[in-house]
Design a protein around this motif. Structure first.
Motif, short mmCIF file in Angstrom:
data_model
loop_
_atom_site.label_atom_id
_atom_site.label_comp_id
_atom_site.label_asym_id
_atom_site.label_seq_id
_atom_site.Cartn_x
_atom_site.Cartn_y
_atom_site.Cartn_z
N ALA A 109 56.78 132.75 40.20
CA ALA A 109 55.43 133.22 39.92
C ALA A 109 55.48 134.50 39.09
O ALA A 109 56.28 135.40 39.36
N GLY A 110 54.61 134.57 38.09
CA GLY A 110 54.55 135.74 37.23
C GLY A 110 55.32 135.63 35.94
O GLY A 110 55.28 136.53 35.10
N VAL A 111 56.01 134.50 35.73
CA VAL A 111 56.76 134.31 34.49
C VAL A 111 55.82 133.94 33.35
O VAL A 111 54.84 133.20 33.53
N ILE A 112 56.11 134.47 32.16
CA ILE A 112 55.35 134.23 30.95
C ILE A 112 56.28 133.58 29.93
O ILE A 112 57.43 134.00 29.78
N THR A 113 55.79 132.57 29.24
CA THR A 113 56.56 131.97 28.14
C THR A 113 55.71 131.94 26.88
O THR A 113 54.50 131.69 26.95
N VAL A 114 56.34 132.20 25.75
CA VAL A 114 55.71 132.07 24.44
C VAL A 114 56.67 131.26 23.59
O VAL A 114 57.76 131.73 23.27
N LEU A 115 56.29 130.04 23.23
CA LEU A 115 57.19 129.11 22.54
C LEU A 115 56.63 128.73 21.18
O LEU A 115 55.51 128.22 21.08
N PRO A 116 57.39 128.96 20.11
CA PRO A 116 56.94 128.55 18.79
C PRO A 116 56.74 127.04 18.72
O PRO A 116 57.32 126.29 19.51
N LYS A 117 55.93 126.60 17.79
CA LYS A 117 55.80 125.15 17.60
C LYS A 117 57.14 124.58 17.15
O LYS A 117 57.97 125.27 16.56
N ASN A 118 57.35 123.32 17.50
CA ASN A 118 58.60 122.61 17.18
C ASN A 118 59.81 123.19 17.91
O ASN A 118 60.95 123.02 17.45
N TYR A 119 59.60 123.83 19.06
CA TYR A 119 60.71 124.42 19.81
C TYR A 119 61.01 123.55 21.03
O TYR A 119 60.18 123.42 21.93
N PRO A 120 62.19 122.94 21.12
CA PRO A 120 62.51 122.03 22.23
C PRO A 120 62.65 122.76 23.56
O PRO A 120 63.33 123.79 23.65
N HIS A 121 62.00 122.22 24.61
CA HIS A 121 62.01 122.88 25.92
C HIS A 121 61.55 121.90 26.99
O HIS A 121 61.05 120.82 26.69
N THR A 122 61.70 122.29 28.23
CA THR A 122 61.10 121.57 29.35
C THR A 122 61.05 122.48 30.56
O THR A 122 61.71 123.53 30.59
N THR A 123 60.26 122.10 31.57
CA THR A 123 60.12 122.86 32.80
C THR A 123 60.51 121.98 33.97
O THR A 123 59.93 120.90 34.15
N ASN A 124 61.47 122.41 34.76
CA ASN A 124 61.96 121.64 35.91
C ASN A 124 61.74 122.44 37.18
O ASN A 124 62.46 123.41 37.46
N GLY A 125 60.71 122.07 37.95
CA GLY A 125 60.43 122.77 39.20
C GLY A 125 61.35 122.32 40.32
O GLY A 125 61.95 121.24 40.26
#
Length: 318
Positions: free
Chosen positions: A74-90
């Motif tokens: 909790a409290g994490v911030i992300t700023v991702l440019p377009k076309n930037y490969p990523h994913t979120t695994n809870g």
């Protein structure tokens, strides 16, 4: 440990007409992250056509940026440019709640900074240079601005759009300062690397910007500062398809949106989406969606799964 290679999928978002940006809010985003409907882990990365700003209210897990893993809570911030490969695994069986802003950064930055060309270019360069992952504790001003924008988009109070534009200008300045000040701090910020996928990212942007114009492969190669022969070879290796097939997929995707939201004649849609003839449009439309334009227009929900399955996957290099 290196990630297992897999596909990377393109997830297209569109800013709603009349809105300053697209906000993904509410209960729909209280969910497991990183697992499919059968509770199996999702290992594939994805990228978007817009700048993504995320805020985590609750939960914990891992953020995967290309081949770098970063723990979140909790409290994490992300700023991702377009076309930037990523994913979120809870973490499995842990409640996760995120909310997101998707922004047409180029359009909004130039709108907000008006005649300040130098400042606009500087902000755009920094927004596209790197992915940011930080926390509310480390960056309280940035977190406060993001939460205020999310709140305005949630409540839609009087003059909310004007408020959002003002907050976004302040947020762009904050992100720009942060990128300049923390460019060497690996614990908080991950520089865009230059794997093959990133090398062709400008071509993807070029198609997104000019799909409605005549496009030559040489134009895309030039945007990436490559020879046409090298570009073709690299594009096929990264995307699992030829550049012309990619262009047609983007054009058909945009045509599908027009057919759903307007009453324009199909022949007009074909021209506005970059097809040189109605016959070429019809052929590519059926190939990609499994339906004719008329069938799609009457019942798009019957064919959308096919469109999502087809658009747009990279099958190599990861």
């Amino acid at each position: 440990m290196p990630r297992k290679k897999g596909k990377v999928e393109f997830r297209y978002y569109e800013v709603p007409h009349g809105e300053p940006l697209l906000a993904l809010l509410g209960d729909a985003w209280i969910r497991p992250y990183g697992y499919d409907e059968n509770d199996k882990p999702i290992t594939d990365l994805h990228f978007h056509n817009l700048l993504e700003i995320g805020y985590c209210y609750e939960g914990r897990g891992e953020l995967v940026f290309e081949d770098t893993v970063y723990p979140y809570e909790a409290g994490v911030i992300t700023v991702l440019p377009k076309n930037y490969p990523h994913t979120t695994n809870g973490v499995r069986q842990v409640t996760n709640r995120w909310e997101y802003l998707f922004v047409d950064a180029e359009k909004m930055v130039h709108q907000l900074f008006g005649g300040q060309k130098r400042q606009a270019e500087l902000v755009m360069e920094r927004l596209g240079r790197q992915a940011i992952c930080t926390t509310q504790e480390r960056q309280p001003e940035m977190a406060a601005l993001i939460r205020r924008v999310l709140g305005e988009m949630r409540d839609h109070r009087e003059m909310y759009a004007e408020s959002v534009y003002g907050l976004m200008k302040a947020l762009f300045v904050e992100i720009s300062r942060y990128a300049a000040e923390h460019s060497e701090k690996r614990e908080e910020l991950f520089r865009l690397k230059k794997p093959e996928q990133v090398q062709i990212a400008r071509a993807l942007e070029y198609v997104g910007d000019y799909y409605d114009h005549p496009l030559r492969i040489g134009d895309l190669a030039g945007a990436c500062h490559m020879s046409e022969t090298h570009f073709r070879r690299l594009f096929v290796r990264c995307m699992g398809m030829h550049p012309v097939d990619y262009i047609n997929q983007v054009r058909v995707k945009m045509a599908c949106e027009r057919l759903k939201k307007t009453n324009e004649p199909i022949s007009d849609v074909a021209v506005k989406c970059g097809f040189s003839s109605l016959a070429t449009f019809n052929r590519n439309f059926r190939k990609i969606t499994g339906a004719s334009p008329n069938e799609w227009k009457k019942q798009p929900e019957a064919y959308e799964w096919r469109l999502q399955e087809k658009v747009i996957e990279m099958h190599e290099g990861w």
